[in-house]
Write a protein that holds these residues in place. Structure first.
Motif, PDB file in Angstrom:
ATOM      1  N   SER A 194     116.027  64.139  44.239  1.00 35.15           N
ATOM      2  CA  SER A 194     115.878  65.135  45.141  1.00 35.15           C
ATOM      3  C   SER A 194     116.648  65.209  46.913  1.00 35.15           C
ATOM      4  O   SER A 194     117.152  64.133  47.297  1.00 35.15           O
ATOM      5  CB  SER A 194     114.574  64.907  45.365  1.00 35.15           C
ATOM      6  N   LEU A 195     117.419  67.148  47.330  1.00 33.67           N
ATOM      7  CA  LEU A 195     118.188  66.358  48.520  1.00 33.67           C
ATOM      8  C   LEU A 195     116.854  67.192  49.394  1.00 33.67           C
ATOM      9  O   LEU A 195     116.272  67.604  49.036  1.00 33.67           O
ATOM     10  CB  LEU A 195     118.616  67.407  48.189  1.00 33.67           C
ATOM     11  N   PRO A 196     117.213  66.874  50.873  1.00 35.88           N
ATOM     12  CA  PRO A 196     116.211  67.561  52.186  1.00 35.88           C
ATOM     13  C   PRO A 196     116.967  68.958  52.107  1.00 35.88           C
ATOM     14  O   PRO A 196     118.067  68.874  51.849  1.00 35.88           O
ATOM     15  CB  PRO A 196     116.865  66.598  53.500  1.00 35.88           C
ATOM     16  N   SER A 197     116.178  69.369  52.696  1.00 37.29           N
ATOM     17  CA  SER A 197     116.185  71.327  52.670  1.00 37.29           C
ATOM     18  C   SER A 197     116.984  70.513  54.261  1.00 37.29           C
ATOM     19  O   SER A 197     117.170  70.157  55.000  1.00 37.29           O
ATOM     20  CB  SER A 197     115.025  71.559  52.809  1.00 37.29           C
ATOM     21  N   LEU A 198     117.983  71.749  54.473  1.00 34.83           N
ATOM     22  CA  LEU A 198     119.046  71.849  55.526  1.00 34.83           C
ATOM     23  C   LEU A 198     117.236  72.032  56.734  1.00 34.83           C
ATOM     24  O   LEU A 198     117.894  71.599  58.160  1.00 34.83           O
ATOM     25  CB  LEU A 198     118.831  73.474  55.640  1.00 34.83           C
ATOM     26  N   ALA A 199     116.176  72.027  56.587  1.00 30.28           N
ATOM     27  CA  ALA A 199     115.448  72.367  57.807  1.00 30.28           C
ATOM     28  C   ALA A 199     114.966  70.781  58.244  1.00 30.28           C
ATOM     29  O   ALA A 199     114.608  70.257  59.192  1.00 30.28           O
ATOM     30  CB  ALA A 199     113.726  72.881  57.633  1.00 30.28           C
ATOM     31  N   ALA A 200     114.423  69.817  56.991  1.00 31.59           N
ATOM     32  CA  ALA A 200     114.919  68.645  57.195  1.00 31.59           C
ATOM     33  C   ALA A 200     115.743  67.140  57.850  1.00 31.59           C
ATOM     34  O   ALA A 200     115.979  67.287  58.404  1.00 31.59           O
ATOM     35  CB  ALA A 200     114.388  67.935  55.387  1.00 31.59           C
ATOM     36  N   LEU A 201     116.913  68.564  57.843  1.00 29.02           N
ATOM     37  CA  LEU A 201     118.399  67.984  58.171  1.00 29.02           C
ATOM     38  C   LEU A 201     118.648  67.993  59.392  1.00 29.02           C
ATOM     39  O   LEU A 201     119.824  67.598  59.886  1.00 29.02           O
ATOM     40  CB  LEU A 201     119.656  68.015  57.258  1.00 29.02           C
ATOM     41  N   ALA A 202     118.712  69.231  59.300  1.00 31.45           N
ATOM     42  CA  ALA A 202     118.628  69.804  61.659  1.00 31.45           C
ATOM     43  C   ALA A 202     118.585  68.194  62.112  1.00 31.45           C
ATOM     44  O   ALA A 202     119.611  68.784  62.951  1.00 31.45           O
ATOM     45  CB  ALA A 202     118.342  71.272  61.689  1.00 31.45           C
ATOM     46  N   PRO A 203     117.518  67.786  62.915  1.00 30.51           N
ATOM     47  CA  PRO A 203     117.538  66.529  63.299  1.00 30.51           C
ATOM     48  C   PRO A 203     118.695  65.806  63.373  1.00 30.51           C
ATOM     49  O   PRO A 203     118.958  65.345  64.326  1.00 30.51           O
ATOM     50  CB  PRO A 203     116.474  66.387  62.778  1.00 30.51           C
ATOM     51  N   GLN A 204     119.160  65.420  62.272  1.00 28.67           N
ATOM     52  CA  GLN A 204     120.311  64.568  62.792  1.00 28.67           C
ATOM     53  C   GLN A 204     121.729  65.394  62.945  1.00 28.67           C
ATOM     54  O   GLN A 204     122.535  64.473  62.870  1.00 28.67           O
ATOM     55  CB  GLN A 204     120.866  64.599  60.926  1.00 28.67           C
ATOM     56  N   VAL A 219     118.054  76.748  62.796  1.00 18.00           N
ATOM     57  CA  VAL A 219     117.696  77.103  61.626  1.00 18.00           C
ATOM     58  C   VAL A 219     116.511  78.111  61.297  1.00 18.00           C
ATOM     59  O   VAL A 219     115.283  77.376  61.980  1.00 18.00           O
ATOM     60  CB  VAL A 219     117.811  75.654  61.073  1.00 18.00           C
ATOM     61  N   VAL A 220     116.276  78.919  60.824  1.00 18.58           N
ATOM     62  CA  VAL A 220     115.052  79.323  60.178  1.00 18.58           C
ATOM     63  C   VAL A 220     114.461  79.312  58.803  1.00 18.58           C
ATOM     64  O   VAL A 220     115.286  79.146  57.402  1.00 18.58           O
ATOM     65  CB  VAL A 220     114.834  81.524  60.320  1.00 18.58           C
ATOM     66  N   HIS A 221     113.702  78.550  58.553  1.00 15.70           N
ATOM     67  CA  HIS A 221     113.838  78.063  56.862  1.00 15.70           C
ATOM     68  C   HIS A 221     111.865  78.751  56.512  1.00 15.70           C
ATOM     69  O   HIS A 221     111.152  79.151  57.266  1.00 15.70           O
ATOM     70  CB  HIS A 221     113.208  76.847  57.724  1.00 15.70           C
ATOM     71  N   MET A 222     112.406  79.355  55.105  1.00 12.83           N
ATOM     72  CA  MET A 222     110.830  80.159  54.852  1.00 12.83           C
ATOM     73  C   MET A 222     110.877  79.791  53.314  1.00 12.83           C
ATOM     74  O   MET A 222     111.249  78.437  53.195  1.00 12.83           O
ATOM     75  CB  MET A 222     111.703  81.870  54.565  1.00 12.83           C
ATOM     76  N   ALA A 223     109.426  79.756  53.606  1.00  9.01           N
ATOM     77  CA  ALA A 223     108.998  79.248  52.289  1.00  9.01           C
ATOM     78  C   ALA A 223     107.971  79.492  51.543  1.00  9.01           C
ATOM     79  O   ALA A 223     107.060  80.579  52.525  1.00  9.01           O
ATOM     80  CB  ALA A 223     108.843  77.671  52.626  1.00  9.01           C
ATOM     81  N   SER A 224     107.234  79.520  50.655  1.00  5.74           N
ATOM     82  CA  SER A 224     105.641  80.579  50.015  1.00  5.74           C
ATOM     83  C   SER A 224     105.319  79.635  49.180  1.00  5.74           C
ATOM     84  O   SER A 224     105.755  78.346  48.375  1.00  5.74           O
ATOM     85  CB  SER A 224     107.391  81.136  49.363  1.00  5.74           C
ATOM     86  N   LEU A 225     104.046  80.057  48.431  1.00  6.01           N
ATOM     87  CA  LEU A 225     103.023  79.180  47.855  1.00  6.01           C
ATOM     88  C   LEU A 225     103.809  80.466  46.455  1.00  6.01           C
ATOM     89  O   LEU A 225     102.816  80.196  45.479  1.00  6.01           O
ATOM     90  CB  LEU A 225     101.918  79.474  48.696  1.00  6.01           C
ATOM     91  N   SER A 226     104.545  81.686  45.960  1.00  6.42           N
ATOM     92  CA  SER A 226     104.218  81.786  45.061  1.00  6.42           C
ATOM     93  C   SER A 226     104.845  81.551  43.875  1.00  6.42           C
ATOM     94  O   SER A 226     104.283  81.782  42.525  1.00  6.42           O
ATOM     95  CB  SER A 226     105.498  83.237  45.369  1.00  6.42           C
ATOM     96  N   LYS A 227     105.974  80.399  44.522  1.00  6.38           N
ATOM     97  CA  LYS A 227     106.383  79.637  42.851  1.00  6.38           C
ATOM     98  C   LYS A 227     105.380  78.504  42.486  1.00  6.38           C
ATOM     99  O   LYS A 227     105.607  78.745  41.397  1.00  6.38           O
ATOM    100  CB  LYS A 227     107.219  79.910  43.182  1.00  6.38           C
ATOM    101  N   ALA A 254     102.963  82.873  52.657  1.00  7.85           N
ATOM    102  CA  ALA A 254     104.869  82.003  52.798  1.00  7.85           C
ATOM    103  C   ALA A 254     104.279  82.448  54.069  1.00  7.85           C
ATOM    104  O   ALA A 254     103.467  82.864  54.682  1.00  7.85           O
ATOM    105  CB  ALA A 254     105.668  83.191  51.873  1.00  7.85           C
ATOM    106  N   TRP A 255     105.344  81.540  55.062  1.00  2.73           N
ATOM    107  CA  TRP A 255     105.296  81.117  56.153  1.00  2.73           C
ATOM    108  C   TRP A 255     107.106  81.261  56.237  1.00  2.73           C
ATOM    109  O   TRP A 255     108.373  80.493  55.387  1.00  2.73           O
ATOM    110  CB  TRP A 255     105.495  80.332  56.466  1.00  2.73           C
ATOM    111  N   SER A 256     107.349  81.424  58.034  1.00  2.00           N
ATOM    112  CA  SER A 256     108.818  81.365  58.498  1.00  2.00           C
ATOM    113  C   SER A 256     109.078  80.016  59.150  1.00  2.00           C
ATOM    114  O   SER A 256     107.469  79.917  60.075  1.00  2.00           O
ATOM    115  CB  SER A 256     109.832  82.029  58.695  1.00  2.00           C
ATOM    116  N   VAL A 257     110.146  78.786  58.819  1.00  2.00           N
ATOM    117  CA  VAL A 257     109.755  77.992  60.744  1.00  2.00           C
ATOM    118  C   VAL A 257     110.981  78.834  61.965  1.00  2.00           C
ATOM    119  O   VAL A 257     111.649  78.710  60.856  1.00  2.00           O
ATOM    120  CB  VAL A 257     109.873  76.333  59.839  1.00  2.00           C
TER     121      VAL A 257
END
Ligand SMILES: Cc1ncc(COP(=O)(O)O)c(C=O)c1O
Length: 397
Positions: free
Chosen positions: A213-223, A231-239, A248-251
């Motif tokens: 598994s690889l970290p998302s861009l949002a998880a890596l951004a603080p580094q 970074v705007v991260h979009m995620a969803s419960l759809s899948k 769904a949501w954006s962070v």
């Protein structure tokens, strides 16, 4: 007769949605939509969550906060933390599907003619959204490691000033590919250095069934110095739970999240508090953990079945990489056969897929196609590939 808005004078409809009319045929085997397997829905878990949502408070039947109920935001923060993203309620906007998260973002960022970068190939509904908002689109090359960051850097150094770059770095739709860690880090550096919004669409990240598994861009951004602001991260419960929830949501950085919240007021006042409540109860129960194990297992088997059947029956006619997660196999036909031509023969044999043209912004590769292994059963997958092989024979005649 009517004087339509510019974007709707000659609107191009989604190539995926246009195939839906064939789904009413019970004999059709569909590799077309990115639909989760209905047999894998956690009906019991969702029923229990729904009962609890009612029992707790009937406020779920009332209007709710535009940016999401406090309860779902708490659960989203908890879920994001498991994905190594630490965020605050003010950075989250709960939306009606992540499709809406993208639409709201474009409302607040894009003026007519602004440059937006996308991957080639990319998710067509978001090409559609970008066009509706008047963005000038440019597609960047991709390979098995995801977006070509060297091509991006050259473009930026040549003076291009994009407002945003849209990427699906983890199990892309349609590519199925996963961006390497090195490219993720470089992309974040480039966003921070050149000041463009990096839109990470991540509906499939939890659907990894093989590989590391690889970290998302949002998880890596603080580094990466400065990257968090871009970074705007979009995620969803759809899948991963059910698209019918439309949760769904954006962070996003607070200044962007606030504007998306204001844009959402005039879009739909707020997403359904009812389904947000069910989703929040479901997430609070920790049912997602075992559910994810179950669906990953199901999709692993289906992906293997599709790739094996394609290699055995159409190995001479199709090139593809076996994905490590997500829902899609992206393939290219050999001998220059156009996927649309193959589709005509396929539909006659009651099997369908999506030709790849709609996934390209310009100069479409007509020999490409997308096959989803998620919805059909393993038996249907094998039968579907048999029918595809017959369709391929017919297309050669
Ligand atoms: C890459 C990508 N983004 C967004 C979406 C839309 O998801 P949602 O149901 O959350 O609107 C999809 C659905 O297929 C998708 O594949």
């Amino acid at each position: 007769m009517y004087s339509f808005a510019k974007a709707f004078v000659n609107p191009a409809s989604s190539p995926i949605r246009d195939l839906f009319k064939y789904l009413s045929d019970p004999e059709m085997i569909s590799f077309a939509g990115g639909y989760p397997d209905p047999a894998l829905f956690d009906v019991t878990g969702l029923e229990k969550a729904s009962t609890r949502a009612y029992a707790n408070s009937l406020s779920c039947l009332q209007y709710g906060n535009t940016d999401g109920t406090p309860q779902i935001k708490t659960e989203i923060m908890r879920l994001m933390q498991k994905r190594s993203v630490v965020t605050q309620a003010e950075n989250i906007v709960v939306t009606t599907g992540s499709q809406q998260a993208f639409d709201l973002l474009l409302r607040v960022l894009i003026d007519e003619g602004d440059l937006a970068l996308v991957e080639n190939p990319t998710y067509p509904t978001n090409i559609q959204a970008l066009r509706v908002h008047g963005a000038r689109l440019m597609a960047l090359p991709c390979d098995a490691q995801g977006l070509d960051v060297i091509a991006l850097e050259q473009l930026l150094n040549s003076g291009a000033r994009p407002k945003l770059l849209y990427t699906v770095p983890t199990f892309g739709n349609p590519s199925g590919s996963c961006m390497s860690l090195a490219r993720r880090l470089r992309l974040l550096e480039l966003a921070a250095a050149h000041g463009f919004v990096l839109v990470e669409d991540d509906p499939y990240g939890d659907l990894r069934f093989s590989g590391e598994s690889l970290p998302s861009l949002a998880a890596l951004a603080p580094q990466v110095p400065g990257a968090n602001d871009w970074v705007v991260h979009m995620a969803s419960l759809s899948k991963i739970v059910a698209p019918g929830l439309r949760v769904a949501w954006s962070v996003a950085p607070a200044a962007i999240a606030h504007r998306c919240y204001v844009a959402k007021q005039s879009a739909d006042v707020g997403s359904s508090p009812w389904t947000q409540s069910i989703a929040a109860e479901y997430l609070a129960s920790d049912a997602l953990h075992s559910h994810l194990d179950r669906i990953r297992d199901g999709y692993r088997q289906k992906c293997a079945a599709l790739c094996q059947a394609l290699s055995e029956r159409l190995g001479h006619a199709l090139h593809f990489e076996q994905p490590q997660g997500g829902m899609f196999v992206w393939a290219r036909l050999s001998h220059g056969l156009a996927a649309a031509e193959l589709l005509k023969h396929a539909l006659e044999r009651k099997v369908m897929f999506v030709p790849g043209t709609g996934f390209h912004v310009d100069s479409p590769d007509v020999t490409t196609l997308r096959l989803s292994f998620a919805a059909p059963s393993v038996v249907q997958i094998r039968e579907g590939v048999d029918r595809l092989a017959q369709a391929w024979q017919a297309a050669q005649a």
